[in-house]
Design an enzyme around this catalytic site. Structure first.
Site, mmCIF file in Angstrom:
data_model
loop_
_atom_site.group_PDB
_atom_site.id
_atom_site.type_symbol
_atom_site.label_atom_id
_atom_site.label_comp_id
_atom_site.label_asym_id
_atom_site.label_seq_id
_atom_site.Cartn_x
_atom_site.Cartn_y
_atom_site.Cartn_z
ATOM 1 N N THR A 52 1.006 -1.306 0.045
ATOM 2 C CA THR A 52 -0.054 -0.102 -0.096
ATOM 3 C C THR A 52 1.018 1.363 0.116
ATOM 4 O O THR A 52 1.989 1.101 0.380
ATOM 5 C CB THR A 52 -0.798 0.072 1.264
ATOM 6 O OG1 THR A 52 -1.367 1.415 1.544
ATOM 7 C CG2 THR A 52 -0.224 -0.276 2.671
ATOM 8 N N GLU A 64 0.369 3.478 1.710
ATOM 9 C CA GLU A 64 0.213 4.126 3.167
ATOM 10 C C GLU A 64 1.643 4.053 3.932
ATOM 11 O O GLU A 64 1.973 4.663 4.916
ATOM 12 C CB GLU A 64 -0.773 3.615 4.123
ATOM 13 C CG GLU A 64 -2.296 3.820 3.420
ATOM 14 C CD GLU A 64 -3.478 3.467 4.317
ATOM 15 O OE1 GLU A 64 -3.036 3.471 5.277
ATOM 16 O OE2 GLU A 64 -4.335 3.265 3.582
HETATM 17 P P1 NAD Z 1 -9.999 -6.749 2.550
HETATM 18 O O1 NAD Z 1 -9.742 -6.768 3.951
HETATM 19 O O2 NAD Z 1 -11.177 -6.547 1.783
HETATM 20 O O3 NAD Z 1 -9.570 -8.461 2.300
HETATM 21 C C1 NAD Z 1 -8.763 -9.121 2.969
HETATM 22 C C2 NAD Z 1 -8.722 -10.655 2.791
HETATM 23 O O4 NAD Z 1 -7.738 -11.441 3.487
HETATM 24 C C3 NAD Z 1 -10.206 -11.224 3.411
HETATM 25 O O5 NAD Z 1 -10.972 -11.960 2.451
HETATM 26 C C4 NAD Z 1 -9.738 -11.981 4.409
HETATM 27 O O6 NAD Z 1 -10.802 -13.031 4.835
HETATM 28 C C5 NAD Z 1 -8.538 -12.594 4.252
HETATM 29 N N1 NAD Z 1 -7.532 -12.553 5.522
HETATM 30 C C6 NAD Z 1 -7.457 -11.963 6.462
HETATM 31 N N2 NAD Z 1 -6.507 -12.633 7.189
HETATM 32 C C7 NAD Z 1 -6.313 -13.690 6.798
HETATM 33 C C8 NAD Z 1 -5.448 -14.716 7.326
HETATM 34 N N3 NAD Z 1 -4.657 -14.606 8.271
HETATM 35 N N4 NAD Z 1 -5.160 -15.817 6.433
HETATM 36 C C9 NAD Z 1 -5.806 -15.841 5.357
HETATM 37 N N5 NAD Z 1 -6.775 -15.021 4.826
HETATM 38 C C10 NAD Z 1 -6.841 -13.870 5.440
HETATM 39 O O7 NAD Z 1 -8.830 -6.377 1.879
HETATM 40 P P2 NAD Z 1 -8.662 -5.506 0.359
HETATM 41 O O8 NAD Z 1 -9.058 -4.018 0.729
HETATM 42 O O9 NAD Z 1 -8.913 -6.468 -0.501
HETATM 43 O O10 NAD Z 1 -6.857 -5.490 0.375
HETATM 44 C C11 NAD Z 1 -6.279 -6.550 -0.025
HETATM 45 C C12 NAD Z 1 -4.647 -6.398 0.059
HETATM 46 O O11 NAD Z 1 -4.269 -5.073 -0.690
HETATM 47 C C13 NAD Z 1 -4.341 -5.952 1.384
HETATM 48 O O12 NAD Z 1 -2.968 -6.392 1.498
HETATM 49 C C14 NAD Z 1 -4.203 -4.548 1.716
HETATM 50 O O13 NAD Z 1 -3.284 -4.111 2.433
HETATM 51 C C15 NAD Z 1 -3.705 -4.051 0.149
HETATM 52 N N6 NAD Z 1 -3.951 -2.596 -0.415
HETATM 53 C C16 NAD Z 1 -5.486 -2.608 -0.184
HETATM 54 C C17 NAD Z 1 -5.892 -1.092 -0.734
HETATM 55 C C18 NAD Z 1 -7.397 -0.598 -0.706
HETATM 56 O O14 NAD Z 1 -7.617 0.468 -0.816
HETATM 57 N N7 NAD Z 1 -8.359 -1.483 -0.207
HETATM 58 C C19 NAD Z 1 -4.987 -0.170 -1.368
HETATM 59 C C20 NAD Z 1 -3.772 -0.698 -1.310
HETATM 60 C C21 NAD Z 1 -3.294 -2.264 -0.965
HETATM 61 P P1 TYD Z 2 -10.467 4.558 4.613
HETATM 62 O O1 TYD Z 2 -11.561 4.051 3.514
HETATM 63 O O2 TYD Z 2 -10.729 3.935 5.832
HETATM 64 O O3 TYD Z 2 -9.176 4.322 3.844
HETATM 65 P P2 TYD Z 2 -7.534 4.608 4.334
HETATM 66 O O4 TYD Z 2 -7.797 5.226 5.866
HETATM 67 O O5 TYD Z 2 -6.824 3.575 4.227
HETATM 68 O O6 TYD Z 2 -7.126 5.772 3.463
HETATM 69 O O7 TYD Z 2 -10.554 5.923 4.642
HETATM 70 C C1 TYD Z 2 -10.396 6.995 3.549
HETATM 71 C C2 TYD Z 2 -10.485 8.275 4.245
HETATM 72 O O8 TYD Z 2 -11.877 8.458 4.604
HETATM 73 C C3 TYD Z 2 -9.539 8.507 5.397
HETATM 74 O O9 TYD Z 2 -9.206 9.710 5.297
HETATM 75 C C4 TYD Z 2 -10.495 8.337 6.685
HETATM 76 C C5 TYD Z 2 -11.853 8.942 6.013
HETATM 77 N N1 TYD Z 2 -13.192 8.186 6.603
HETATM 78 C C6 TYD Z 2 -13.904 9.144 7.004
HETATM 79 O O10 TYD Z 2 -13.846 10.595 7.169
HETATM 80 N N2 TYD Z 2 -15.241 8.659 7.764
HETATM 81 C C7 TYD Z 2 -15.279 7.099 7.847
HETATM 82 O O11 TYD Z 2 -16.266 6.835 8.388
HETATM 83 C C8 TYD Z 2 -14.262 6.458 7.261
HETATM 84 C C9 TYD Z 2 -14.444 5.073 7.310
HETATM 85 C C10 TYD Z 2 -13.141 7.173 6.447
#
Ligand code: NAD
Ligand code: TYD
Length: 339
Positions: free
Chosen positions: A125, A127
Site C-alpha cells: 500500500t 500508506e
Molecule cells: P479486505 O480486507 O477486503 O480483504 C482481505 C482478505 O484477506 C479477506 O478475504 C480476509 O478473509 C483475508 N484474510 C485476512 N486475514 C487472513 C489470514 N490470516 N489468512 C488468510 N486470509 C486472511 O482487503 P482488501 O481491501 O481487498 O486489500 C487486499 C490487499 O491489498 C491488502 O494486502 C491491502 O493491504 C492491500 N491494499 C488495499 C488497498 C485498498 O484501498 N483497499 C490499497 C492498497 C493496498
Molecule cells: P479508509 O476508506 O478507511 O481508507 P484509508 O484510511 O486506508 O485511506 O478512509 C479513507 C479516508 O476517509 C480517510 O481519510 C479516513 C476517512 N473516513 C471518514 O472520514 N469517515 C469514515 O467513516 C471512514 C471509514 C473514513
C-alpha cells in the site's frame, strides 16, 4: 500456470481472481482465505463452479497448512493479498495486524522459497510512505521514498515489504512489490469510506466525516489495480517496487458530496465527527515507473468509476445487506457512537 491468490475472498483479491480467470484462459487459480469478518464466500459465487478455480479455507499464518498446500499444488506464482486492511481497526487492536500482515507474509515466503515458486508478489500500500502535506500539491510518493508508517496497519504493511525485499536479497527470491493508492469498486466491505457512505446515504443515515474532511486520498478503480498486478507478475523486474495510482486525488468531503449528489440525497446528511488518531493528510502516487517500464495506465477515471460503483451497490443490495445485518452492527456502534 498455477497462481495462488491469498485473501481472494476479500475486496481486491476477489476482483483479481475474476480478472485473472478472464484474462488467462489457461491459468488455474487457487484462493487461500481464512474468511475473517471481511472475507465473504458469496463474493466468489460466480467462480465456485469454474474447473480452473479452487477455494481453500485456511490461515496464511498456519505453517503446516500452507506448506502442505504448496507441496500439493506446485504454484508458479503467488500473489499475497491476505491482510487485515482497515486502519481504524488497527488503531483499536494492532495484534492481529502484525500476525496476519507480517507473520503471514513470512510463512508464505518461506513456503515459496521451499517450493521454488517462480514469482512471489507482495501486494502493498502507498500508506507505507506516511503522508504528504496538503499545501504541497507538487509532491508525490515515489518508490525510493523512505518508509514511515502512521498507523499500526501501515507499520505492519511496511514490515511485510521490508521482509519481502530481505528475502529477495538474502535468498535470491524472485520477489516483486506493488504499492497502490486507495481502491474502490464492487465488493468492498462497507467499513471503508466509499461503500460506507453509499450505504448510509441510501438509508438516509448520517455520513460520518472524520475531522474537517480535507484529507486527500488518490482513488483507483479496483480493476485498474488488478491489471497493474497482472503486468507486474509477468513483466515486472524482480527485486523492484512499483507504485500504482492514477492521479485521482479527491478530498474526503468531495468524495462524500459526489456520492450524495449521485444518489440524490441532501448534503445535510454530512456529519463531522472526531478525527482518526494519527490521520494521514494526503496520499498521492507518482506512477511514472510502472507507466514507463510496463506501459500501465489506468482506464477508469473517478467520475466513471464512482458511477459504476454506486450502480453496483444499488444492484447488489443483498450482498451488503447481509453483511450489515450481523456483527457489523456492533462494530458500527463501537466505532461511531461516541465519536
Ligand atoms: P479486505 O480486507 O477486503 O480483504 C482481505 C482478505 O484477506 C479477506 O478475504 C480476509 O478473509 C483475508 N484474510 C485476512 N486475514 C487472513 C489470514 N490470516 N489468512 C488468510 N486470509 C486472511 O482487503 P482488501 O481491501 O481487498 O486489500 C487486499 C490487499 O491489498 C491488502 O494486502 C491491502 O493491504 C492491500 N491494499 C488495499 C488497498 C485498498 O484501498 N483497499 C490499497 C492498497 C493496498
Ligand atoms: P479508509 O476508506 O478507511 O481508507 P484509508 O484510511 O486506508 O485511506 O478512509 C479513507 C479516508 O476517509 C480517510 O481519510 C479516513 C476517512 N473516513 C471518514 O472520514 N469517515 C469514515 O467513516 C471512514 C471509514 C473514513
Amino acid at each position: 500456470m498455477k497462481v495462488l491468490v491469498t485473501g481472494g475472498a476479500g475486496f481486491i483479491g476477489a476482483n483479481f481472481v475474476f480478472y485473472m480467470l478472464d484474462k488467462h484462459p489457461d491459468y488455474d487459480i487457487v484462493c487461500l482465505d481464512s474468511l475473517t469478518y471481511c472475507g465473504n464466500l458469496k463474493t466468489l459465487d460466480s467462480v465456485m463452479d469454474n474447473p480452473r478455480f479452487k477455494f481453500v479455507k485456511g490461515d496464511v499464518t498456519d505453517r503446516k497448512l500452507v506448506f502442505e498446500l504448496f507441496e500439493e499444488e506446485k504454484f508458479n506464482i503467488v500473489v499475497n493479498f491476505a491482510a487485515e486492511s482497515h486502519v481504524d481497526r488497527s488503531i483499536e487492536d494492532p495484534g492481529v495486524f502484525l500476525r496476519t500482515n507480517i507473520l503471514g507474509t513470512q510463512t508464505l515466503m518461506d513456503a515459496a522459497k521451499e517450493y521454488g515458486v517462480e514469482r512471489y508478489h507482495q501486494v502493498g500500500t502507498d500508506e507505507v510512505y506516511g503522508d504528504l502535506p496538503l499545501d504541497r500539491p507538487d509532491l508525490f510518493f515515489t518508490e525510493d521514498m523512505p518508509l514511515t508508517a502512521s498507523s499500526p496497519y501501515s507499520a505492519s504493511k511496511a514490515s511485510a515489504d521490508l521482509l519481502a525485499m530481505a528475502y529477495h536479497r538474502t535468498y535470491d527470491m524472485p520477489v516483486t512489490i506493488s504499492r497502490c493508492s486507495n481502491n474502490y469498486g464492487p465488493y468492498q466491505f462497507p467499513e471503508k469510506l466509499i461503500p460506507l457512505m453509499i450505504k448510509n446515504a441510501l438509508a438516509d443515515e448520517q455520513l460520518p466525516v472524520y475531522g474537517t474532511g480535507e484529507n486527500v486520498r488518490d482513488w483507483l478503480y479496483v480493476e485498474d489495480h488488478c491489471k497493474a498486478i497482472d503486468m507486474i507478475i509477468h513483466n515486472g523486474k524482480v527485486g523492484e517496487v512499483y507504485n500504482i495510482g492514477g492521479h485521482n486525488e479527491r478530498s474526503n468531503l468531495d468524495v462524500v458530496r459526489t456520492i450524495l449528489k449521485q444518489v440524490g440525497k441532501p448534503e445535510s446528511l454530512i456529519t463531522f465527527v472526531g478525527d482518526r488518531k494519527g490521520h494521514d493528510l494526503r496520499y498521492a502516487i507518482d506512477p511514472t515507473k510502472i507507466h514507463n517500464e510496463l506501459g500501465w495506465l489506468p482506464e477508469t477515471g473517478f467520475d466513471e468509476g464512482i458511477r459504476r460503483t454506486i450502480d453496483w451497490y444499488l444492484d447488489n443490495r443483498q450482498w451488503w445487506e447481509e453483511i450489515i445485518s450481523g456483527e457489523y452492527q456492533q462494530y458500527y456502534e463501537k466505532m461511531y457512537s461516541n465519536r
